[in-house]
Every structure is written in structure tokens, then in C-alpha cells.
Design a protein around this motif. Structure first.
Motif, PDB file in Angstrom:
ATOM      1  N   GLN A   1      30.010   2.589  35.858  1.00  0.00           N
ATOM      2  CA  GLN A   1      28.831   2.149  35.246  1.00  0.00           C
ATOM      3  C   GLN A   1      28.252   0.990  36.194  1.00  0.00           C
ATOM      4  OE1 GLN A   1      29.713   0.028  31.467  1.00  0.00           O
ATOM      5  NE2 GLN A   1      27.578   0.073  30.835  1.00  0.00           N
TER       6      GLN A   1
ATOM      7  N   LEU B   1      26.459   2.284  39.265  1.00  0.00           N
ATOM      8  CA  LEU B   1      25.126   2.933  38.825  1.00  0.00           C
ATOM      9  C   LEU B   1      24.167   1.508  38.746  1.00  0.00           C
ATOM     10  CD1 LEU B   1      25.123   6.016  36.701  1.00  0.00           C
ATOM     11  CD2 LEU B   1      24.454   5.699  39.132  1.00  0.00           C
ATOM     12  N   GLU B   2      24.604   0.339  38.227  1.00  0.00           N
ATOM     13  CA  GLU B   2      23.794  -0.650  37.855  1.00  0.00           C
ATOM     14  C   GLU B   2      23.566  -1.466  39.154  1.00  0.00           C
ATOM     15  OE1 GLU B   2      26.086  -2.938  35.477  1.00  0.00           O
ATOM     16  OE2 GLU B   2      25.762  -2.084  33.663  1.00  0.00           O
TER      17      GLU B   2
ATOM     18  N   ASP C   1      20.675   2.764  41.638  1.00  0.00           N
ATOM     19  CA  ASP C   1      20.912   4.100  40.934  1.00  0.00           C
ATOM     20  C   ASP C   1      20.107   5.261  41.258  1.00  0.00           C
ATOM     21  OD1 ASP C   1      18.151   3.334  40.696  1.00  0.00           O
ATOM     22  OD2 ASP C   1      18.125   2.625  38.691  1.00  0.00           O
TER      23      ASP C   1
ATOM     24  N   CYS D   1      25.976  10.489  33.083  1.00  0.00           N
ATOM     25  CA  CYS D   1      26.854   9.848  32.177  1.00  0.00           C
ATOM     26  C   CYS D   1      27.909   9.101  32.805  1.00  0.00           C
ATOM     27  CB  CYS D   1      27.313  11.074  31.313  1.00  0.00           C
ATOM     28  SG  CYS D   1      28.652  10.547  30.044  1.00  0.00           S
TER      29      CYS D   1
ATOM     30  N   LYS E   1      19.352  12.409  34.594  1.00  0.00           N
ATOM     31  CA  LYS E   1      20.247  11.834  33.711  1.00  0.00           C
ATOM     32  C   LYS E   1      21.685  11.906  33.875  1.00  0.00           C
ATOM     33  CE  LYS E   1      20.087   9.855  29.566  1.00  0.00           C
ATOM     34  NZ  LYS E   1      19.452   8.592  29.250  1.00  0.00           N
TER      35      LYS E   1
ATOM     36  N   GLU F   1      17.189  11.028  41.742  1.00  0.00           N
ATOM     37  CA  GLU F   1      16.087  10.509  41.415  1.00  0.00           C
ATOM     38  C   GLU F   1      15.718  11.339  40.057  1.00  0.00           C
ATOM     39  OE1 GLU F   1      11.257   9.382  42.673  1.00  0.00           O
ATOM     40  OE2 GLU F   1      12.981  10.271  44.131  1.00  0.00           O
TER      41      GLU F   1
ATOM     42  N   ASP G   1      17.545   7.995  35.729  1.00  0.00           N
ATOM     43  CA  ASP G   1      17.356   7.813  34.765  1.00  0.00           C
ATOM     44  C   ASP G   1      18.310   6.921  34.015  1.00  0.00           C
ATOM     45  OD1 ASP G   1      15.063   9.240  34.716  1.00  0.00           O
ATOM     46  OD2 ASP G   1      15.636  10.636  33.393  1.00  0.00           O
ATOM     47  N   LYS G   2      18.160   5.988  33.063  1.00  0.00           N
ATOM     48  CA  LYS G   2      18.960   5.049  32.579  1.00  0.00           C
ATOM     49  C   LYS G   2      20.219   6.163  32.130  1.00  0.00           C
ATOM     50  CE  LYS G   2      19.466   1.827  28.660  1.00  0.00           C
ATOM     51  NZ  LYS G   2      19.097   1.037  27.295  1.00  0.00           N
ATOM     52  N   PRO G   3      21.142   5.678  32.500  1.00  0.00           N
ATOM     53  CA  PRO G   3      22.450   6.561  32.159  1.00  0.00           C
ATOM     54  C   PRO G   3      22.787   6.491  30.541  1.00  0.00           C
ATOM     55  CG  PRO G   3      23.267   4.440  33.249  1.00  0.00           C
ATOM     56  CD  PRO G   3      21.771   4.624  33.188  1.00  0.00           C
ATOM     57  N   LEU G   4      23.625   7.605  30.245  1.00  0.00           N
ATOM     58  CA  LEU G   4      24.026   8.012  29.029  1.00  0.00           C
ATOM     59  C   LEU G   4      25.264   7.022  28.988  1.00  0.00           C
ATOM     60  CD1 LEU G   4      24.225   8.999  25.886  1.00  0.00           C
ATOM     61  CD2 LEU G   4      25.223  10.969  27.035  1.00  0.00           C
ATOM     62  N   VAL G   5      25.676   5.974  28.407  1.00  0.00           N
ATOM     63  CA  VAL G   5      27.180   5.463  28.299  1.00  0.00           C
ATOM     64  C   VAL G   5      28.226   5.942  26.937  1.00  0.00           C
ATOM     65  CG1 VAL G   5      28.354   3.195  28.336  1.00  0.00           C
ATOM     66  CG2 VAL G   5      25.899   3.671  29.561  1.00  0.00           C
TER      67      VAL G   5
END
Length: 348
Positions: free
Chosen positions: A226, A229-230, A233, A218, A216, A213, A237-241
Motif C-alpha cells: 500500500q 503504491l502511494e 502509482d 488490490c 485497478k 496506467e 487507478d485508486k487501489p482497492l484496499v
């Protein structure tokens, strides 16, 4: 922990810097340039090709989410339409298997900066398949070389490059899934893995749980991580792609992210590069790596032949076992190399 392979001394920033440098040096070596190759009819029209085509079974049934690793039955086909196309083509290297690989995944597929060679478990597998089907040749120095051409492929370009015909197959730690099988065909499984979190050893992250929670993370674009996580999660936070897994490790060491989500087998290679990071918690449900190829029915002969050669590689003491012991056993916490390859699962 000791690390299998010739780059055991490349640790921490030194290892990552060397890997990054290896990527920059790619142009100096013999990877073919990436150019679009339009898909055209397969086969040569010969009687042998026609007979092989008739011998192929109907298309595989719809993918079962419970058994996505099921693939076409293994057959020792030598003159099917796709294999003959590769032997006789003029738009790409004749009689050479064009294989998409990674060149920056330590222990799996990476450019060794000490000698410029591509090395790793996936590289061993690709060479074994190409040698079995298309043989070898003698170069100008009198050395025996496998009839194979490697092309570096970013994570998010694996499926597009199969569909466009730029490569004959992808051998690049690619997880088999029903979603991907809508676009490409897969071989039987050659390695078992699962999604896991890689984070600094002093991190409070404990795995795929509430400890994510506000964190961040990646992930590589187009990766199974990816999608995981979608799906859930845990408040992260919104992941770094990013384009490739190595980019995630660099971002982690720069402090730009709190953790990396990737396959546990890939993460073990990243942890081997940097002793200050570690795998957290247990992997999610078991997943399998497979070799991706064209889904065109005229290419079924190649899928079946690859499955046959995978069977031989699993059984050969100088095949799966030797490569696993060399590259992966110690980093995966199996110093006695007791692991065994996945049992093949066939759909017909």
C-alpha cells in the motif's frame, strides 16, 4: 510446476475456496479469542530479573533507512523481565508464547483444511522460537506440544496488537521498515523479499512500470505494498484496499481488479494456488521480513533472545533450510533450494 507442501492439489478456485473455508472454520479450533490486554509493568522484581535488566545495552540508535533490518545484538537471555513476565503472568496463558500469525497465506501461515493444523514457514519459525525459550508440555493424549498460542491477526492489526499487549510477537510475513520501527521492535531479518505485481498470465501488465496506467490494483490495508503504491502509482487507478492478502487474490479471480501488489514471497504462494496468474517484472528494492515485538525497553530481553534463536535456526540444517525446502523453494523457482537466509545485521 510442482508445489511444496501437503496441499499441492489445491489449485485455482479449489485452493482459494479451501482457504476461505479454512478462515470460516477458525472458530472451531484453538485460537484464543481476541481481547484487549492493557499494558502493565513488566518483571517480577527478582534478583535474576534485575541482573538481566542491567545486562541489557542502551536502546538501539535511530533507524537508518539504508539498513532498517538492524536489530539488537543476539543474547541467550533466559531470565530477563519480559521473558519472566510471560512465564509468570495470569492475564494470558502462563508460560506460553502468544504469537500473532496469518492463517490464510498459503505456504507461510495457513489453516490446512484437511487436518485443521496451522502450517507454513512462519508457523515453523514461531514454533521453533517458542520451543527454545518456553519448552514443551505433554497433553492429555501423551503428545508433546510446544508452549505456544496462536492468534489470527489481520494485516492492518499487526502493530496495534503488539502495542496493546494482545500478543507477545507477530510472525506474519511482516516487512521491516523504519516507519514501523517507530511503533514496534523487530528481530533480525529472516527472509528477503520485495514488492511485485501478481496478474493473470495473459495480462498486459509487465511489472512496476507504465503498464499499470489505468489499471485497478488490490493491496492489503497496512501493507508495505500500500505504501509502495502511494509513493509511485505509475498512473494506476485508486487501489482497492482489503483486510488480507487472500481477499486480493479472490478479487483478482473475480475480475474486480487487474492485479495484486504484494511481497514477491507472498505472491509466490498465491500463484501456487492458481496457475492462471503469475508474477510480473522484477521485485522492487530488497526488503526483509522480521519478527515484531514490543518496543518497551523492558522487553529488550525478548528481542535479544529471539535474535539468538534466529541465529540457531539459520545454522541448524533442520531449521531455516528444511522449512524453506519444504514450503518455498519450488514455488519461488528454486527447486534445488540454493537460497540462504539473510545475514543478521546488529545495531549494537
Amino acid at each position: 510446476m510442482a508445489v511444496a507442501g501437503p496441499l499441492s492439489r489445491l489449485r485455482g478456485w479449489g485452493g482459494v475456496a479451501a482457504m476461505a473455508l479454512a478462515c470460516v472454520l477458525t472458530a472451531a479450533f484453538a485460537l484464543l479469542p481476541l481481547h484487549h490486554v492493557s499494558e502493565g509493568p513488566s518483571g517480577t522484581g527478582s534478583q535474576g530479573v534485575a541482573d538481566a535488566r542491567q545486562a541489557l545495552a542502551p536502546a538501539a540508535p535511530a533507524c537508518d533507512d539504508a539498513q532498517p533490518d538492524a536489530s539488537l545484538d543476539a543474547r541467550n537471555i533466559d531470565d530477563g523481565p519480559k521473558i519472566e513476565e510471560i512465564r509468570d503472568r495470569t492475564d494470558k496463558p502462563k508460560n506460553k508464547l502468544v504469537v500473532g500469525i496469518d492463517q490464510n497465506s498459503y505456504l507461510w501461515g495457513y489453516r490446512n483444511p484437511n487436518n485443521g493444523n496451522l502450517e507454513g514457514f512462519d508457523i515453523d519459525l514461531a514454533n521453533a522460537i517458542a520451543k527454545a525459550i518456553f519448552g514443551t508440555y505433554t497433553d492429555d493424549n501423551g503428545d508433546e506440544k510446544v508452549n505456544i498460542v496462536f492468534r489470527a491477526v489481520p494485516t492492518n492489526q499487526r502493530i496495534p496488537m503488539i502495542k496493546s499487549g494482545q500478543v507477545d510477537m507477530i510472525v506474519r510475513t511482516m516487512t521491516i521498515s523504519c516507519k514501523r520501527k517507530a511503533d514496534v521492535a523487530f528481530s533480525t531479518a529472516y527472509f528477503a523479499t520485495g514488492q511485485q505485481v501478481l496478474a493473470p498470465d495473459n495480462s498486459k501488465i509487465t511489472g512496476f512500470d507504465a503498464s499499470l496506467e489505468g489499471k485497478k490494483l488490490c493491496v492489503a490495508a497496512g501493507s508495505t505494498a500500500q505504501g509502495a503504491l502511494e509513493d509511485k502509482d505509475y498512473g494506476a487507478d485508486k487501489p482497492l484496499v482489503v483486510p488480507n492478502q487472500l481477499d486480493c487474490l479472490v478479487r483478482l479471480q473475480l475480475g474486480e481488479v487487474d492485479g495484486v501488489v504484494t511481497d514477491s514471497a507472498l505472491a509466490a504462494g498465491q500463484a501456487a494456488q492458481d496457475p492462471t496468474v503469475e508474477l510480473k517484472g522484477d521485485p522492487l528494492a530488497t526488503e526483509y521480513y522480521g519478527i515484531a515485538m514490543s518496543k518497551d525497553p523492558k522487553a529488550e530481553d525478548l528481542v535479544r533472545r529471539v535474535n539468538y534463536e534466529l541465529d540457531q535456526w539459520r545454522k541448524d540444517p533442520a531449521g531455516w533450510k528444511k522449512s524453506y525446502t519444504k514450503w518455498l523453494a519450488v514455488p519461488l523457482g528454486d527447486p534445488d533450494a540454493k537460497a540462504k537466509p539473510p545475514v543478521p545485521n546488529y545495531s549494537d
